[in-house]
Design a protein around this motif. Structure first.
Motif, PDB file in Angstrom:
ATOM      1  N   UNK A  21       0.823  -1.208   0.000  1.00  0.00           N
ATOM      2  CA  UNK A  21       0.000   0.000   0.000  1.00  0.00           C
ATOM      3  C   UNK A  21       0.855   1.255   0.000  1.00  0.00           C
ATOM      4  N   UNK A  22       2.027   1.169  -0.638  1.00  0.00           N
ATOM      5  CA  UNK A  22       2.815   2.358  -0.911  1.00  0.00           C
ATOM      6  C   UNK A  22       2.328   3.029  -2.179  1.00  0.00           C
ATOM      7  N   UNK A  23       3.112   3.957  -2.690  1.00  0.00           N
ATOM      8  CA  UNK A  23       2.655   4.745  -3.832  1.00  0.00           C
ATOM      9  C   UNK A  23       2.464   3.881  -5.077  1.00  0.00           C
ATOM     10  N   UNK A  24       3.317   2.889  -5.308  1.00  0.00           N
ATOM     11  CA  UNK A  24       3.175   2.055  -6.505  1.00  0.00           C
ATOM     12  C   UNK A  24       1.950   1.162  -6.385  1.00  0.00           C
ATOM     13  N   UNK A  25       1.783   0.516  -5.230  1.00  0.00           N
ATOM     14  CA  UNK A  25       0.596  -0.315  -5.037  1.00  0.00           C
ATOM     15  C   UNK A  25      -0.683   0.488  -5.102  1.00  0.00           C
ATOM     16  N   UNK A  26      -0.656   1.691  -4.514  1.00  0.00           N
ATOM     17  CA  UNK A  26      -1.839   2.549  -4.533  1.00  0.00           C
ATOM     18  C   UNK A  26      -2.183   2.976  -5.950  1.00  0.00           C
ATOM     19  N   UNK A  27      -1.159   3.349  -6.725  1.00  0.00           N
ATOM     20  CA  UNK A  27      -1.398   3.752  -8.114  1.00  0.00           C
ATOM     21  C   UNK A  27      -1.951   2.593  -8.934  1.00  0.00           C
ATOM     22  N   UNK A  28      -1.404   1.398  -8.728  1.00  0.00           N
ATOM     23  CA  UNK A  28      -1.888   0.233  -9.468  1.00  0.00           C
ATOM     24  C   UNK A  28      -3.329  -0.095  -9.085  1.00  0.00           C
ATOM     25  N   UNK A  29      -3.650   0.034  -7.792  1.00  0.00           N
ATOM     26  CA  UNK A  29      -5.024  -0.212  -7.354  1.00  0.00           C
ATOM     27  C   UNK A  29      -5.983   0.783  -7.992  1.00  0.00           C
ATOM     28  N   UNK A  30      -5.577   2.052  -8.056  1.00  0.00           N
ATOM     29  CA  UNK A  30      -6.439   3.075  -8.658  1.00  0.00           C
ATOM     30  C   UNK A  30      -6.647   2.806 -10.147  1.00  0.00           C
ATOM     31  N   UNK A  43      -1.361  -5.005   2.994  1.00  0.00           N
ATOM     32  CA  UNK A  43      -0.035  -4.514   3.364  1.00  0.00           C
ATOM     33  C   UNK A  43       0.284  -4.959   4.784  1.00  0.00           C
ATOM     34  N   UNK A  44       1.557  -5.236   5.042  1.00  0.00           N
ATOM     35  CA  UNK A  44       1.969  -5.676   6.369  1.00  0.00           C
ATOM     36  C   UNK A  44       1.960  -4.556   7.396  1.00  0.00           C
ATOM     37  N   UNK A  45       1.912  -3.302   6.929  1.00  0.00           N
ATOM     38  CA  UNK A  45       1.888  -2.152   7.825  1.00  0.00           C
ATOM     39  C   UNK A  45       0.796  -1.183   7.435  1.00  0.00           C
ATOM     40  N   UNK A  46       0.985   0.109   7.746  1.00  0.00           N
ATOM     41  CA  UNK A  46      -0.010   1.108   7.370  1.00  0.00           C
ATOM     42  C   UNK A  46       0.161   1.556   5.933  1.00  0.00           C
ATOM     43  N   UNK A  47      -0.768   2.349   5.442  1.00  0.00           N
ATOM     44  CA  UNK A  47      -0.636   2.965   4.123  1.00  0.00           C
ATOM     45  C   UNK A  47       0.606   3.844   4.107  1.00  0.00           C
ATOM     46  N   UNK A 183      -6.620  -3.679   3.135  1.00  0.00           N
ATOM     47  CA  UNK A 183      -6.348  -4.377   4.390  1.00  0.00           C
ATOM     48  C   UNK A 183      -4.937  -4.026   4.850  1.00  0.00           C
ATOM     49  N   UNK A 184      -4.802  -3.329   5.960  1.00  0.00           N
ATOM     50  CA  UNK A 184      -3.492  -2.949   6.471  1.00  0.00           C
ATOM     51  C   UNK A 184      -3.117  -3.808   7.674  1.00  0.00           C
ATOM     52  N   UNK A 185      -1.829  -3.772   8.023  1.00  0.00           N
ATOM     53  CA  UNK A 185      -1.294  -4.548   9.146  1.00  0.00           C
ATOM     54  C   UNK A 185      -1.610  -6.037   8.997  1.00  0.00           C
ATOM     55  N   UNK A 214      -0.472  -8.994  -7.602  1.00  0.00           N
ATOM     56  CA  UNK A 214       0.555  -8.022  -7.982  1.00  0.00           C
ATOM     57  C   UNK A 214       1.488  -7.793  -6.801  1.00  0.00           C
ATOM     58  N   UNK A 215       2.765  -8.038  -7.012  1.00  0.00           N
ATOM     59  CA  UNK A 215       3.786  -7.797  -6.002  1.00  0.00           C
ATOM     60  C   UNK A 215       4.269  -6.357  -6.122  1.00  0.00           C
ATOM     61  N   UNK A 216       3.738  -5.488  -5.251  1.00  0.00           N
ATOM     62  CA  UNK A 216       4.145  -4.078  -5.211  1.00  0.00           C
ATOM     63  C   UNK A 216       4.649  -3.754  -3.815  1.00  0.00           C
ATOM     64  N   UNK A 217       5.471  -4.665  -3.281  1.00  0.00           N
ATOM     65  CA  UNK A 217       5.897  -4.589  -1.882  1.00  0.00           C
ATOM     66  C   UNK A 217       7.155  -3.761  -1.666  1.00  0.00           C
ATOM     67  N   UNK A 218       7.550  -2.972  -2.647  1.00  0.00           N
ATOM     68  CA  UNK A 218       8.651  -2.040  -2.446  1.00  0.00           C
ATOM     69  C   UNK A 218       9.948  -2.747  -2.094  1.00  0.00           C
ATOM     70  N   UNK A 219      10.601  -2.274  -1.036  1.00  0.00           N
ATOM     71  CA  UNK A 219      11.890  -2.825  -0.645  1.00  0.00           C
ATOM     72  C   UNK A 219      11.795  -4.284  -0.240  1.00  0.00           C
TER      73      UNK A 219
END
Length: 399
Positions: A21-30, A43-47, A183-185, A214-219
């Motif tokens: 739920x970072x910027x790439x995942x958010x953009x792809x979801x939109x 996401x494993x954490x917050x937005x 879904x966060x955390x 879609x794997x948009x998990x950043x680092x």
């Protein structure tokens, strides 16, 4: 933005689960919901709790050499400008996310560096980059507080800045309005499979079946990919940013030294710093940039902070007596070939990737989202996606 055809929904199972739920995942979801796909984001954490929340919000074309990444940056830059005008309640998306079309200024400290910058600019113009030469005697007209100790520079009008956490949050807000679930955390701990195909993800709370993942998990995208049995060599590259006290407007553009481009492209794991200074709408000044590969070590590096502060003062002497109120760090998702990983993974059918953007994820997010959505809906891609293919790194991880 190009119109994306809607896909029919034939099942309560979502068409797509987005991991991240970072910027790439958010953009792809939109983009996916805009194309008519049903989407769940997990996401494993917050937005914006990872790299997105630790970034400067750069939307740059100036720092990229000609090639696939610059092509993607040009595409994404257009998407950002189009999205900025989108109505959002009583304002626009651009205002809501503090999008500033202020441009960038790249300066050189000596004639040899300026000559190299001029060669880069000449090559960048073919893909559609605007760059205006600013001789040393005119630099103060562009940036009144800039040091006199520079040989000249180029202004890039297409460079922009955004507040990245707001951008991610509002993109997900728009996706939710179109029916997406967030879904966060809730970390992904495994993948669901049927006949060798990825058919969803597993979390500690539930199984989430889907038409595609879609794997948009950043680092952490490499770790997520490994759960599916494929190699995506994304590694953390740590960086720091200093934040000054709020000030009257001092820095009009994103200003950086020309050696920043070489540092971004470097493969070195050692600490590197190149001066980057820009103001924000809130009045603070952001100072970067550092890079080093030290894993996920969150220890504060005093040498890195000192180098950043010293470089900023050399570039803008007016900052010498300004207080730094905080420093923060994050981990850029580094790929060995400095290109993001975008598209379907033939080693694990049903799995797609949108990761490995290093420090350019904010700027490249919308172009990435467009390419991902075009792939999911069977549309021709807006540009050649072969350089970003996920299987370019090698075989599957043994299971």
């Amino acid at each position: 933005m190009p119109d994306l055809p809607p896909s029919p929904r034939t099942s309560p199972t979502p068409d797509l689960v987005v991991v991240g739920a970072g910027i790439v995942g958010a953009a792809c979801a939109y983009y996916a919901t805009r194309a008519g796909l049903s989407v769940t984001v997990v996401d494993s954490g917050p937005i914006a709790g990872g790299t997105t929340g630790a970034g400067e919000g750069n939307i740059l074309v100036s720092d990229k050499e000609p090639g696939p990444e610059l092509d993607l940056a040009v595409l994404s830059n257009r998407q950002w400008r189009d999205l900025a005008a989108l109505p959002l309640d009583d304002t626009t998306f651009g205002r809501a996310v503090e999008l500033e079309t202020k441009g960038g200024l790249v300066v050189a400290t000596d004639q040899a560096t300026l000559d190299g910058l001029a060669r880069l600019v000449a090559a960048q113009r073919a893909p559609g980059i605007e760059a205006v030469a600013v001789p040393t005697d005119r630099l103060r007209d562009v940036e009144p507080h800039l040091t006199d100790d520079v040989a000249g520079g180029y202004r890039y009008p297409q460079d922009m800045q955004v507040q990245p956490m707001l951008a991610a949050a509002h993109l997900l807000r728009l996706a939710r309005r179109a029916g997406a679930t967030v879904l966060t955390h809730e970390p992904v701990t495994g993948f669901l499979r049927a006949g060798g195909r990825v058919t969803g993800v597993r979390t500690p709370r539930r199984d989430l079946p889907a038409g595609a993942v879609l794997n948009a998990a950043g680092t952490w995208a490499g770790q997520v990919a490994a759960l599916a049995g494929v190699t995506v060599p994304v590694a953390p590259r740590r960086g720091y940013i200093l934040v000054t006290e709020p000030l009257p407007p001092l820095v009009r553009h994103k200003v950086y030294l020309a050696d920043y481009v070489a540092d971004v492209a470097s493969d070195s794991a050692a600490l590197q710093t190149s001066t980057v200074v820009e103001g924000t709408r809130a009045g603070t000044v952001l100072i970067g940039a550092s890079r080093e590969r030290v894993g996920f070590d969150r220890t504060v590096s005093t040498p890195a902070l000192r180098r950043l502060a010293a470089g900023a003062v050399r570039l803008f002497p007016v900052l010498r007596d300004v207080a730094v109120i905080r420093a923060y760090r994050g981990f850029r998702p580094y790929c060995p070939d400095h290109l993001p990983v975008i598209g379907p993974d033939p080693r694990a059918p049903g799995l797609h990737h949108a990761c490995g953007h290093e420090g350019a994820g904010i700027g490249l997010s919308l172009g990435t989202a467009l390419l991902v959505t075009q792939g999911l809906t069977g549309q021709p891609p807006a540009l050649d996606v072969d350089p970003f293919r996920p299987d370019r790194f090698g075989p599957e991880v043994p299971r």
